[in-house]
Design an enzyme around this catalytic site. Structure first.
Site, short mmCIF file in Angstrom:
data_model
loop_
_atom_site.label_atom_id
_atom_site.label_comp_id
_atom_site.label_asym_id
_atom_site.label_seq_id
_atom_site.Cartn_x
_atom_site.Cartn_y
_atom_site.Cartn_z
N SER A 267 -5.46 37.20 -107.70
CA SER A 267 -5.18 36.87 -109.10
C SER A 267 -5.69 35.48 -109.44
O SER A 267 -5.58 34.56 -108.63
CB SER A 267 -3.67 36.93 -109.31
OG SER A 267 -3.37 36.65 -110.64
N HIS B 242 2.03 27.45 -112.94
CA HIS B 242 1.73 28.67 -113.69
C HIS B 242 3.02 29.48 -113.86
O HIS B 242 3.79 29.62 -112.90
CB HIS B 242 0.68 29.49 -112.93
CG HIS B 242 0.08 30.59 -113.74
ND1 HIS B 242 0.77 31.73 -114.07
CD2 HIS B 242 -1.16 30.72 -114.30
CE1 HIS B 242 -0.01 32.52 -114.79
NE2 HIS B 242 -1.19 31.93 -114.95
P1 NAP Z 1 0.32 47.23 -108.46
O1 NAP Z 1 0.21 48.41 -109.37
O2 NAP Z 1 1.52 46.33 -108.63
O3 NAP Z 1 0.25 47.76 -106.96
C1 NAP Z 1 0.71 47.02 -105.86
C2 NAP Z 1 0.70 47.97 -104.67
O4 NAP Z 1 1.15 47.28 -103.50
C3 NAP Z 1 1.60 49.19 -104.85
O5 NAP Z 1 0.87 50.35 -104.53
C4 NAP Z 1 2.71 48.96 -103.84
O6 NAP Z 1 3.23 50.14 -103.28
C5 NAP Z 1 1.96 48.19 -102.77
N1 NAP Z 1 2.86 47.48 -101.89
C6 NAP Z 1 3.77 46.52 -102.22
N2 NAP Z 1 4.46 46.13 -101.11
C7 NAP Z 1 3.98 46.89 -100.08
C8 NAP Z 1 4.30 46.97 -98.71
N3 NAP Z 1 5.25 46.20 -98.16
N4 NAP Z 1 3.62 47.86 -97.92
C9 NAP Z 1 2.66 48.65 -98.47
N5 NAP Z 1 2.30 48.61 -99.78
C10 NAP Z 1 2.96 47.75 -100.57
O7 NAP Z 1 -1.02 46.37 -108.54
P2 NAP Z 1 -1.92 46.05 -109.81
O8 NAP Z 1 -1.05 45.69 -110.98
O9 NAP Z 1 -2.95 47.08 -109.96
O10 NAP Z 1 -2.57 44.66 -109.34
C11 NAP Z 1 -3.60 44.63 -108.37
C12 NAP Z 1 -3.82 43.20 -107.91
O11 NAP Z 1 -4.25 42.40 -109.01
C13 NAP Z 1 -2.55 42.52 -107.39
O12 NAP Z 1 -2.88 41.65 -106.32
C14 NAP Z 1 -2.09 41.71 -108.59
O13 NAP Z 1 -1.28 40.60 -108.23
C15 NAP Z 1 -3.42 41.26 -109.12
N6 NAP Z 1 -3.40 40.82 -110.51
C16 NAP Z 1 -2.50 41.32 -111.42
C17 NAP Z 1 -2.56 40.87 -112.74
C18 NAP Z 1 -1.68 41.46 -113.80
O14 NAP Z 1 -1.93 41.19 -114.99
N7 NAP Z 1 -0.70 42.27 -113.45
C19 NAP Z 1 -3.47 39.91 -113.11
C20 NAP Z 1 -4.37 39.44 -112.17
C21 NAP Z 1 -4.34 39.91 -110.88
P3 NAP Z 1 4.07 51.20 -104.15
O15 NAP Z 1 3.01 51.98 -104.89
O16 NAP Z 1 4.80 52.00 -103.13
O17 NAP Z 1 4.95 50.40 -105.06
#
Ligand code: NAP
Length: 261
Positions: free
Chosen positions: A131, A139
């Site tokens: 991110s 932040h």
């Molecule tokens: P997301 O939908 O929150 O998915 C996170 C995944 O990680 C889920 O599949 C979750 O499993 C898995 N996970 C969490 N803990 C785990 C564990 N202990 N063992 C195995 N798997 C685990 O992700 P996203 O929103 O698409 O984001 C993708 C990336 O972009 C992340 O790194 C996020 O921080 C980053 N990002 C997000 C934003 C934003 O606006 N949200 C902005 C910039 C960057 P489950 O499916 O079982 O829950």
């Protein structure tokens, strides 16, 4: 072309599922598998668990079988803050992480587990999606659930770069702006470094990007040699922006990116 075996972690997540779907559309190029915690969620999303390994990134041993024979690892796991309870009128919502799911455990140790297990398995290229905002200690995302999530993500990125230097594994670190659930392939993508695009994006555009475009950047990074050993921020111009030239050729985009944090 030699078939690349790729493991996508966080494959039941919103961006991870898109990456796995895209890779599975090219069986001539990728032998792709997902890694997830929940069989039910994988079944719901993919209609089958045939292409899945199940485990937990905080338990390193559960990654071993999934990484066997892999050439590439895509890390798309993340701690996810959730609202504690709907706030009372006029009050701010409070956030927390699930038990065992603090960013230090998931975004730092959990990513280190993946990197170490991948190197031990002989993986040659690790693509890590993180991110933007990691240079900004204050932040607002760092305050959520007192998790310092962006700080831990940034530390894991530094670990990957050092591990790459030590082991010869190639890295690509993709730091996305705010993620949007909107169509991909219709915007111009912009890359940068050190969060400059957070405050100085051209024409004051929002530093955001569709998840589908991030997923495409991941797939192209697996293909394109100029994405190797690079770390970069990525956002998009708005759809239908008058100045936009929709990004279709990723080699020139990656050519603008640089090594190190
Ligand atoms: P997301 O939908 O929150 O998915 C996170 C995944 O990680 C889920 O599949 C979750 O499993 C898995 N996970 C969490 N803990 C785990 C564990 N202990 N063992 C195995 N798997 C685990 O992700 P996203 O929103 O698409 O984001 C993708 C990336 O972009 C992340 O790194 C996020 O921080 C980053 N990002 C997000 C934003 C934003 O606006 N949200 C902005 C910039 C960057 P489950 O499916 O079982 O829950």
């Amino acid at each position: 072309m030699a078939l690349k075996q790729v493991l996508v972690t966080g494959a039941t997540g919103r961006t991870g599922a898109l990456v796995l779907q895209k890779l599975l559309q090219h069986p001539e190029e990728f032998n792709a598998f997902g890694f997830a915690r929940s069989q039910a969620k994988a079944q719901d999303l993919f209609g089958s668990v045939d292409r899945f390994f199940f485990g937990d990134i905080t338990a390193k041993d559960t990654l071993t079988a999934a990484l066997e024979g892999c050439h590439c690892l895509v890390i798309l796991t993340s701690a996810t803050p959730r609202m504690k309870a709907p706030p009372a009128p006029g009050e701010r919502p409070e956030f927390e992480f699930e038990p065992g799911g603090m960013p230090e455990a998931v975004d730092y140790q959990g990513q280190i587990n993946q990197i170490d297990a991948a190197i031990a398995a002989g993986v040659q290229h690790i693509v890590l999606v993180g991110s933007m905002g990691g240079t900004q200690e204050n932040h607002p995302l760092n305050k959520l659930g007192q998790g310092n999530i962006l700080i831990w993500k940034r530390k894991a990125e530094a670990y990957l770069i050092d591990a790459g230097i030590g082991s010869g594994v190639d890295y690509t670190i993709i730091r996305a702006g705010g993620l949007l659930d909107q169509p991909g392939g219709v915007r111009e993508l912009l890359v940068g470094k050190d969060d400059v695009l957070l405050t100085q994006a051209p024409n004051g555009i929002a530093p955001s990007i569709p998840r589908a475009d991030v997923a495409e950047v991941v797939v192209q990074a697996l293909r394109c040699p100029t994405a190797k050993n690079k770390a970069f921020d990525v956002i998009s111009k708005p759809e239908n922006d008058a100045t936009a030239i929709v990004t279709t050729d990723f080699a020139p985009l990656f050519a603008q990116t640089t090594p190190d944090l």
